[in-house]
Motif scaffolding. Structure first.
Motif, short mmCIF file in Angstrom:
data_model
loop_
_atom_site.label_atom_id
_atom_site.label_comp_id
_atom_site.label_asym_id
_atom_site.label_seq_id
_atom_site.Cartn_x
_atom_site.Cartn_y
_atom_site.Cartn_z
N HIS A 1 103.54 146.01 88.04
CA HIS A 1 103.82 144.65 87.55
C HIS A 1 105.21 144.65 86.95
O HIS A 1 105.44 145.40 86.01
CB HIS A 1 102.78 144.27 86.50
CG HIS A 1 103.09 143.00 85.77
ND1 HIS A 1 102.75 141.76 86.25
CD2 HIS A 1 103.70 142.77 84.59
CE1 HIS A 1 103.11 140.83 85.39
NE2 HIS A 1 103.71 141.42 84.37
N GLN B 1 96.56 135.06 85.11
CA GLN B 1 96.97 135.84 83.93
C GLN B 1 95.94 135.79 82.81
O GLN B 1 95.70 136.76 82.13
CB GLN B 1 98.35 135.37 83.44
CG GLN B 1 99.47 135.75 84.42
CD GLN B 1 100.86 135.41 83.90
OE1 GLN B 1 101.04 134.97 82.75
NE2 GLN B 1 101.85 135.60 84.75
N LYS C 1 109.38 146.38 85.30
CA LYS C 1 110.01 145.13 85.73
C LYS C 1 111.44 145.46 86.17
O LYS C 1 112.00 146.50 85.82
CB LYS C 1 109.97 144.10 84.60
CG LYS C 1 108.52 143.65 84.29
CD LYS C 1 108.38 142.82 83.04
CE LYS C 1 106.92 142.41 82.82
NZ LYS C 1 106.68 141.86 81.47
N ASN D 1 105.96 137.21 90.62
CA ASN D 1 105.23 136.74 89.45
C ASN D 1 105.77 135.37 89.04
O ASN D 1 107.00 135.19 88.98
CB ASN D 1 105.47 137.77 88.33
CG ASN D 1 104.62 137.56 87.10
OD1 ASN D 1 103.46 137.18 87.19
ND2 ASN D 1 105.20 137.82 85.93
N GLU D 2 104.88 134.41 88.85
CA GLU D 2 105.26 133.09 88.29
C GLU D 2 106.35 132.38 89.12
O GLU D 2 107.37 131.95 88.58
CB GLU D 2 105.74 133.24 86.84
CG GLU D 2 104.70 133.89 85.93
CD GLU D 2 105.15 134.02 84.48
OE1 GLU D 2 106.30 133.64 84.17
OE2 GLU D 2 104.34 134.48 83.65
N GLU E 1 103.36 147.07 80.52
CA GLU E 1 103.55 145.75 79.92
C GLU E 1 104.94 145.20 80.23
O GLU E 1 105.10 144.00 80.44
CB GLU E 1 103.31 145.79 78.41
CG GLU E 1 103.31 144.39 77.82
CD GLU E 1 102.94 144.32 76.36
OE1 GLU E 1 102.53 145.33 75.77
OE2 GLU E 1 103.08 143.21 75.79
N TRP F 1 95.68 142.35 77.90
CA TRP F 1 97.14 142.44 77.72
C TRP F 1 97.52 143.02 76.36
O TRP F 1 98.14 142.35 75.54
CB TRP F 1 97.78 141.08 77.96
CG TRP F 1 99.22 141.20 78.44
CD1 TRP F 1 100.34 140.74 77.82
CD2 TRP F 1 99.66 141.82 79.65
NE1 TRP F 1 101.46 141.05 78.56
CE2 TRP F 1 101.07 141.72 79.70
CE3 TRP F 1 99.01 142.48 80.70
CZ2 TRP F 1 101.84 142.23 80.74
CZ3 TRP F 1 99.78 142.99 81.74
CH2 TRP F 1 101.18 142.86 81.75
N TRP G 1 110.35 138.89 88.97
CA TRP G 1 109.94 137.92 87.94
C TRP G 1 111.21 137.31 87.34
O TRP G 1 112.07 138.04 86.87
CB TRP G 1 109.11 138.61 86.84
CG TRP G 1 108.57 137.67 85.79
CD1 TRP G 1 108.20 136.38 85.97
CD2 TRP G 1 108.36 137.97 84.39
NE1 TRP G 1 107.74 135.85 84.78
CE2 TRP G 1 107.83 136.80 83.80
CE3 TRP G 1 108.56 139.10 83.59
CZ2 TRP G 1 107.51 136.73 82.45
CZ3 TRP G 1 108.23 139.02 82.24
CH2 TRP G 1 107.70 137.85 81.68
N TRP H 1 102.12 140.50 72.45
CA TRP H 1 103.37 139.76 72.70
C TRP H 1 103.31 138.33 72.17
O TRP H 1 104.33 137.70 71.91
CB TRP H 1 103.65 139.74 74.21
CG TRP H 1 102.74 138.82 74.98
CD1 TRP H 1 101.38 138.95 75.12
CD2 TRP H 1 103.10 137.61 75.66
NE1 TRP H 1 100.89 137.91 75.87
CE2 TRP H 1 101.91 137.07 76.22
CE3 TRP H 1 104.30 136.93 75.86
CZ2 TRP H 1 101.90 135.89 76.95
CZ3 TRP H 1 104.29 135.76 76.60
CH2 TRP H 1 103.10 135.25 77.13
N GLU I 1 95.96 139.47 82.71
CA GLU I 1 96.66 139.62 81.43
C GLU I 1 95.85 138.99 80.30
O GLU I 1 96.39 138.22 79.48
CB GLU I 1 98.05 138.97 81.50
CG GLU I 1 98.91 139.53 82.63
CD GLU I 1 100.30 138.90 82.74
OE1 GLU I 1 100.75 138.22 81.79
OE2 GLU I 1 100.95 139.09 83.80
#
Ligand code: XIL
Length: 455
Positions: free
Chosen positions: A212, A337, A179, A260-261, A175, A415, A216, A423, A368
């Motif tokens: 993942h 996601q 990162k 990511n994003e 999660e 997720w 990011w 989250w 996600e």
């Protein structure tokens, strides 16, 4: 001389006699009954569920308590313990420990000293039927054509987490512990301790790992944000980070969200992250190439949010992917996601936007998934109605995913496990129940929706 009455006194006497004659010398029926103690009136069932109900009635002013009776028969010859003239001072009773889907008869009388009123009218109450037990077939056994994923963290790899993960899922995503801010916290010092725990857990339990996310903007360590070297040194640093990380887990991490994003919510433009600022617009393809060089066999994904509802952003991302395919930049898949809500987006929009990905021959990852039950903050607890609606949305998502071409199937990842761990609660700062398990590790209707979506 005896003075009998003066005129004014006669007047007063007359008025007095008149008033006295107006008031009743005999109590009428009503006041007589009050004196005698009224029966409780206006009985209302104020709450009812599978095992209990609550009845309230108008307080009787002359009563000091009430005696209640509950029976399985209208003739009150099959009392339900302890409700055989159970005495209480309040004008309300909670009748508990009942059978579900059963009819009960209730009446009550007022009490004062040794006096008892007549019984009230008889009320019939039927408890609700117990919900059908939710089927708990493991998701990964029912989803035979794609993997079922779960977002995990190292603090939740034991106990009930462990049992459910092993039973239900065959793909895990960290999660937050894979990162950059966690794996590369300071210059020259990698920390793979958390990532190793997650990857080792997956290997030990025969699960795939979806890595993942290498790059990011929201998980970039501050030393990278404030990088002091040249742009060239920055680029070398990113290359080293990606190659070190990806090669470390080659053969163990099956797939990576490399960037990511990367796109802004509007305008269809690249987000101006430190990576774009230091490396230029082609930072993404460089990262994809370095990933491929470090592990020729891993699957390389682009991942973003609001892909279903934000057409501008989706088209910008898909144009980038088209360009990568044209020029031979490695890319295997696209992640939606799927942070969605019980009331949207629609099944048809999820299906048509998914088709835009699968038509390109890419793998599609619903990466996600969580389904907000309370996006408008109109609930203080999850109602049966809302959990049904949430279940239907989960079912629709799974139906869409299950219907895409086999060659594009990869995984559908949820997720988080339990509602309180989501989250989204911190992110939106309000109550929600977005996942498939409740706080007590019990499966929710949403979990059944997942299974039904596969039928
Ligand atoms: C979130 C995690 O759920 C949190 O635990 C973490 O603190 C922040 O990131 N899009 C993503 C995910 O790609 O990595 C985010 O996960 C949620 C939004």
């Amino acid at each position: 001389m005896r003075k009998i009455f003066q005129l004014s006194e006669i007047k007063i006497l007359f008025i007095f006699l008149f008033c006295w004659s107006c008031s009743s010398d005999e109590p009428d029926d009503n006041s007589m009954m009050q004196l005698e103690l009224n029966s409780p009136q206006n009985l209302v069932v104020t709450q009812i569920n599978e095992t209990a109900f609550q009845i309230t009635w108008d307080a009787v002013s002359s009563a000091t308590s009430y005696q209640s009776q509950v029976s399985l028969t209208p003739s009150f010859d099959a009392f339900v313990a302890p409700y055989d003239n159970l005495e209480d001072s309040g004008n309300q009773i909670n009748v508990i420990n009942l059978e579900s889907g059963t009819s009960y008869f209730f009446k009550v009388r007022s009490v004062r000293d040794d006096k008892y009123s007549e019984y009230s009218e008889v009320i019939e109450v039927t408890t609700e039927n117990a919900a059908e037990p939710e089927p708990d077939t493991p998701l990964k056994e029912v989803a035979t054509t794609f993997s079922v994923g779960m977002a995990v963290s190292t603090s939740k790899l034991g106990g009930q987490w462990d049992a459910i993960y092993k039973r239900e899922y065959n793909n895990i995503t960290a999660e937050w512990e894979m990162k950059m801010n966690i794996m590369y916290p300071s210059e020259g010092n990698y920390d793979f301790s958390k990532a190793d725990l997650i990857v080792d857990y997956a290997v030990a339990n025969n699960m795939d790992v979806h890595g993942h996310a290498l790059i990011w903007h929201a998980a970039t360590p501050s030393w990278v944000e404030n990088f002091t070297g040249t742009d060239e040194e920055f680029s070398e640093m990113v290359e080293d980070y990606i190659k070190t990380t990806v090669s470390r887990y080659a053969g163990k991490v099956r797939s990576w969200d490399v960037v990511n994003e990367a796109f802004e919510d509007s305008g269809g433009v690249l987000r101006n992250s430190v990576f774009r600022q230091r490396m230029g617009d082609d930072y993404i393809e460089k990262c994809y190439q370095w990933t491929r060089e470090a592990d020729p066999n891993c699957l390389i994904f682009y991942n973003d949010y609001n892909m279903v509802i934000n057409e501008t952003k989706r088209m910008a991302a898909l144009n980038m992917v088209d360009d990568f395919i044209d020029r031979g930049v490695p890319i295997d898949g696209f992640g939606f996601q799927m942070h969605i809500s019980y009331n949207g987006p629609s099944k048809s929009l999820i299906a048509s936007t998914s088709k835009e990905v699968t038509d390109r021959g890419l793998l599609l990852h619903f990466s996600e998934l969580d389904v907000r039950a309370n996006p408008n903050n109109d609930l203080s607890s999850l109602t049966v109605e809302r959990s049904e609606q949430q279940k239907n949305k989960v079912k629709e998502v799974v139906e869409v995913y299950n219907a895409i071409p086999e060659s594009s199937k990869f995984a559908l990842t949820i997720w988080g496990l339990r509602d309180p761990d989501s989250w989204l609660i911190d992110f939106w700062g309000q109550n929600d129940w977005p996942l498939l398990y409740d706080a007590n590790f019990n499966i929710k209707k949403a979990h059944t929706g997942f299974l039904e979506g596969l039928e």
